[in-house]
Design an enzyme around this catalytic site. Structure first.
Site, PDB file in Angstrom:
ATOM      1  N   ASP A  31       0.856  -1.225  -0.245  1.00 17.69           N
ATOM      2  CA  ASP A  31      -0.237   0.035  -0.103  1.00 17.69           C
ATOM      3  C   ASP A  31       0.918   1.271   0.029  1.00 17.69           C
ATOM      4  O   ASP A  31       1.737   1.397   0.953  1.00 17.69           O
ATOM      5  CB  ASP A  31      -0.903   0.018   1.361  1.00 17.69           C
ATOM      6  CG  ASP A  31      -1.939   1.049   1.211  1.00 17.69           C
ATOM      7  OD1 ASP A  31      -1.850   2.023   0.499  1.00 17.69           O
ATOM      8  OD2 ASP A  31      -2.851   0.968   2.370  1.00 17.69           O
ATOM      9  N   GLU A  48      20.927 -17.293  22.681  1.00 17.53           N
ATOM     10  CA  GLU A  48      20.760 -17.800  24.008  1.00 17.53           C
ATOM     11  C   GLU A  48      19.313 -17.841  24.338  1.00 17.53           C
ATOM     12  O   GLU A  48      18.780 -18.820  24.889  1.00 17.53           O
ATOM     13  CB  GLU A  48      21.390 -17.012  25.238  1.00 17.53           C
ATOM     14  CG  GLU A  48      22.954 -17.098  25.261  1.00 17.53           C
ATOM     15  CD  GLU A  48      23.709 -15.862  26.118  1.00 17.53           C
ATOM     16  OE1 GLU A  48      24.857 -16.089  25.845  1.00 17.53           O
ATOM     17  OE2 GLU A  48      22.878 -15.253  26.648  1.00 17.53           O
ATOM     18  N   GLY A  89      -2.823  -9.363   3.492  1.00 14.51           N
ATOM     19  CA  GLY A  89      -2.362 -10.119   2.436  1.00 14.51           C
ATOM     20  C   GLY A  89      -0.814  -9.745   2.460  1.00 14.51           C
ATOM     21  O   GLY A  89      -0.197 -10.649   1.987  1.00 14.51           O
ATOM     22  N   THR A  90      -0.381  -8.630   2.707  1.00 12.86           N
ATOM     23  CA  THR A  90       0.962  -8.223   2.476  1.00 12.86           C
ATOM     24  C   THR A  90       1.778  -8.654   3.563  1.00 12.86           C
ATOM     25  O   THR A  90       2.949  -9.561   3.379  1.00 12.86           O
ATOM     26  CB  THR A  90       1.172  -6.640   2.785  1.00 12.86           C
ATOM     27  OG1 THR A  90       0.144  -6.131   1.597  1.00 12.86           O
ATOM     28  CG2 THR A  90       2.508  -6.159   2.506  1.00 12.86           C
ATOM     29  N   ASN A 101      -4.061  -8.618  19.401  1.00 16.53           N
ATOM     30  CA  ASN A 101      -4.404  -7.228  19.397  1.00 16.53           C
ATOM     31  C   ASN A 101      -5.738  -7.036  20.468  1.00 16.53           C
ATOM     32  O   ASN A 101      -5.789  -6.217  21.379  1.00 16.53           O
ATOM     33  CB  ASN A 101      -5.253  -6.856  18.137  1.00 16.53           C
ATOM     34  CG  ASN A 101      -4.330  -6.320  17.016  1.00 16.53           C
ATOM     35  OD1 ASN A 101      -2.984  -6.021  17.933  1.00 16.53           O
ATOM     36  ND2 ASN A 101      -4.603  -5.974  15.819  1.00 16.53           N
ATOM     37  N   ASN A 144      -0.233  -0.003  19.694  1.00 14.18           N
ATOM     38  CA  ASN A 144       1.119  -0.227  19.255  1.00 14.18           C
ATOM     39  C   ASN A 144       2.274   0.274  20.299  1.00 14.18           C
ATOM     40  O   ASN A 144       3.542  -0.109  20.057  1.00 14.18           O
ATOM     41  CB  ASN A 144       1.370   0.648  17.990  1.00 14.18           C
ATOM     42  CG  ASN A 144       0.662  -0.111  16.688  1.00 14.18           C
ATOM     43  OD1 ASN A 144       0.224  -1.116  17.018  1.00 14.18           O
ATOM     44  ND2 ASN A 144       0.551   0.824  15.754  1.00 14.18           N
TER      45      ASN A 144
HETATM   46  N1  LIG Z   1      -1.252  -3.979  16.500  1.00 12.31           N
HETATM   47  C1  LIG Z   1      -1.651  -3.508  15.339  1.00 12.31           C
HETATM   48  N2  LIG Z   1      -2.442  -4.206  14.473  1.00 12.31           N
HETATM   49  C2  LIG Z   1      -2.485  -3.980  13.229  1.00 12.31           C
HETATM   50  C3  LIG Z   1      -2.212  -2.790  12.812  1.00 12.31           C
HETATM   51  N3  LIG Z   1      -2.768  -2.469  11.594  1.00 12.31           N
HETATM   52  C4  LIG Z   1      -3.270  -3.477  11.205  1.00 12.31           C
HETATM   53  N4  LIG Z   1      -3.158  -4.383  12.355  1.00 12.31           N
HETATM   54  C5  LIG Z   1      -3.691  -5.835  12.056  1.00 12.31           C
HETATM   55  O1  LIG Z   1      -2.962  -6.618  11.179  1.00 12.31           O
HETATM   56  C6  LIG Z   1      -3.885  -7.517  10.464  1.00 12.31           C
HETATM   57  C7  LIG Z   1      -3.762  -7.299   9.034  1.00 12.31           C
HETATM   58  O2  LIG Z   1      -3.986  -5.977   8.563  1.00 12.31           O
HETATM   59  P1  LIG Z   1      -3.094  -5.170   7.530  1.00 12.31           P
HETATM   60  O3  LIG Z   1      -2.069  -4.761   8.161  1.00 12.31           O
HETATM   61  O4  LIG Z   1      -3.948  -3.975   7.098  1.00 12.31           O
HETATM   62  O5  LIG Z   1      -2.766  -6.107   6.342  1.00 12.31           O
HETATM   63  P2  LIG Z   1      -1.655  -5.996   5.342  1.00 12.31           P
HETATM   64  O6  LIG Z   1      -0.631  -7.059   5.749  1.00 12.31           O
HETATM   65  O7  LIG Z   1      -1.226  -4.698   5.066  1.00 12.31           O
HETATM   66  O8  LIG Z   1      -2.381  -6.466   3.974  1.00 12.31           O
HETATM   67  P3  LIG Z   1      -3.177  -6.171   2.952  1.00 12.31           P
HETATM   68  O9  LIG Z   1      -3.504  -4.738   3.431  1.00 12.31           O
HETATM   69  O10 LIG Z   1      -4.191  -7.060   2.627  1.00 12.31           O
HETATM   70  O11 LIG Z   1      -2.266  -5.910   1.756  1.00 12.31           O
HETATM   71  C8  LIG Z   1      -5.151  -7.156  10.930  1.00 12.31           C
HETATM   72  O12 LIG Z   1      -5.604  -8.235  11.824  1.00 12.31           O
HETATM   73  C9  LIG Z   1      -5.323  -5.842  11.645  1.00 12.31           C
HETATM   74  O13 LIG Z   1      -6.248  -5.692  12.678  1.00 12.31           O
HETATM   75  C10 LIG Z   1      -1.618  -1.828  14.008  1.00 12.31           C
HETATM   76  O14 LIG Z   1      -0.925  -0.585  13.429  1.00 12.31           O
HETATM   77  N5  LIG Z   1      -1.218  -2.276  14.865  1.00 12.31           N
HETATM   78 MG   LIG Z   2      -2.121  -3.146   3.906  1.00 11.11          MG
END
Ligand SMILES: Nc1nc2c(ncn2[C@@H]2O[C@H](COP(=O)(O)OP(=O)(O)OP(=O)(O)O)[C@@H](O)[C@H]2O)c(=O)[nH]1
Ligand SMILES: [Mg+2]
Length: 382
Positions: free
Chosen positions: A36, A219, A109-110, A171, A193
């Site tokens: 993205d 270790e 996905g990423t 989360n 975060n």
């Molecule tokens: N702790 C935390 N979890 C996050 C954050 N952003 C997204 N997530 C979680 O990460 C998971 C994946 O979401 P994304 O990070 O949007 O997915 P991505 O890996 O970017 O994949 P795509 O957007 O499909 O390309 C979900 O379960 C979200 O709830 C963040 O800033 N902090």
């Molecule tokens: Mg994403």
């Protein structure tokens, strides 16, 4: 930011996560990847001077929450080649590489698809180096799409042979910690975060500062992972308090160690913790302790206070108490595990808690508790 006042000028261990330029600037040895494009812009606009702009990689569109789309994009857009190139350049700047931390989420996905491809390449290219994989595991209440469990299962399967330690972060559990312990209503990802960052920071303390009892990456793996199938520790952090509460409490090693083993301190959903058996635990304590000099020259006959690094013996006593369980249910280890604990001590307190009277400031713990996996073996023991 690096706080020079806490750092011994002769101790350059903090450079494990930073490379120093000729101009004296410390640049994080970090590479960010997201398909993205907005993520790259966000990182560079929020911290324009901190990260090397070429280490923040962005592409044209995201992977639509699809693991296989991520894997396809990794090859099609040459994401993994780009990442490996940047990794090699960073590795060239290291004098004694221990390993890698690969942070990603398993739900999208990423993070899942591209993350897996990168992990495979890293494992192939640096096969003797340790890989730590802190992951955001999907949670039922906070899933952003209904396919997250599928992405998670695929990622878990595809990374099973290439990672040394997978640190579970959930989360939902972290949200609850922020709400109940820090007393923040309706927390967002920013709060979550911060807590995750504090935990990872605590885990890596002994890599970043000179430690009395050190816990290097290898270790930690040796002490924590008996075999590849038991490489999923959960993490806990203590003490966590809201702004109004922290000044009303004194944190002794005993209190902190006890709190570490509470269900509410764990950054994953482990409601079955008390009835479980631990396989191993690594505890990293940091901070100084205030004590009284025996023959002090303090004001009006009072002994003088001095700040000393915490004592390993006190931590061991605290751990023994936790194991014996006085008025709490004891922390039980699997019957064939004799010692169980690995302790790391670092005298440098966390920057956030740099109060004059801070005692033991922060600590973290990892442990394995897959009851189902070890249950068949438990039946052979009383
Ligand atoms: N702790 C935390 N979890 C996050 C954050 N952003 C997204 N997530 C979680 O990460 C998971 C994946 O979401 P994304 O990070 O949007 O997915 P991505 O890996 O970017 O994949 P795509 O957007 O499909 O390309 C979900 O379960 C979200 O709830 C963040 O800033 N902090
Ligand atoms: Mg994403």
């Amino acid at each position: 930011m690096l706080q020079k006042s806490f750092v011994d000028p002769d101790d350059t261990s903090y450079n494990s996560f930073f490379s120093e330029t000729h101009a004296g600037q410390h640049v994080p040895r970090a590479i960010f990847v997201d398909t993205d494009p907005s993520t790259r812009n966000e990182i560079l606009s929020e911290s324009p001077d901190l990260f090397h702009p070429e280490n923040v990689l962005g592409y044209k569109q995201d992977c639509k929450n699809n693991f296989f789309e991520g894997r396809f994009m990794a090859s099609h857009l040459k994401v993994k080649e780009d990442v490996l190139d940047r990794v090699r350049l960073q590795v060239d700047l290291c004098s004694n590489l221990q390993g890698f931390f690969v942070f990603h989420a398993f739900g999208g996905g990423t993070g899942s698809g591209i993350g897996c491809e990168i992990l495979h390449d890293l494992h192939e290219a640096f096969d003797k180096k340790v890989i730590f994989q802190p992951i955001v595991f999907p949670s039922r209440q906070f899933a952003s799409s209904m396919v997250e469990p599928y992405n998670c299962i695929f990622s878990t399967f595809y990374t099973r042979d290439v990672v040394d330690v997978t640190m579970m972060l959930d989360n939902q559990a972290v949200y609850q910690m922020v709400e109940s312990k820090q007393c923040i209503k309706n927390p967002d990802f920013h709060h979550v975060n911060r807590l995750i960052a504090q935990t990872i920071s605590a885990c890596t303390t002994s890599l970043r500062f000179e430690a009395q009892l050190s816990a290097k990456m290898t270790e930690i793996v040796t002490n924590l992972v008996p075999s590849k199938e038991f490489r999923y520790p959960v993490l806990s952090l203590a003490p966590i308090r809201g702004k109004d509460q922290e000044n009303h409490e004194t944190f002794s090693p005993q209190e902190i160690v006890t709190e570490l083993f509470e269900t509410s301190s764990v950054l994953s959903d482990v409601s079955h913790l008390k009835s479980n058996r631990y396989l191993a635990a690594v505890i990293l304590l940091r901070g100084n302790e205030e004590s009284f000099k025996e023959q002090g020259d303090g004001v009006a006959g009072y002994p003088k206070k001095e700040t000393l690094p915490m004592e390993a013996n006190k931590c061991i006593t605290a751990l023994q108490t936790v194991k014996d369980g006085t008025h709490r249910s004891p922390v039980k280890f699997a019957p064939w595990v004799s010692a169980g604990f690995k302790v790391g001590l670092v005298a440098v307190p966390p920057a956030r808690d740099a109060r004059a009277h801070s005692e033991y400031s922060s600590s973290t713990l990892h442990f394995l508790n897959f009851r189902k996996l070890i249950k068949p073996n438990l039946q052979n023991f009383p």
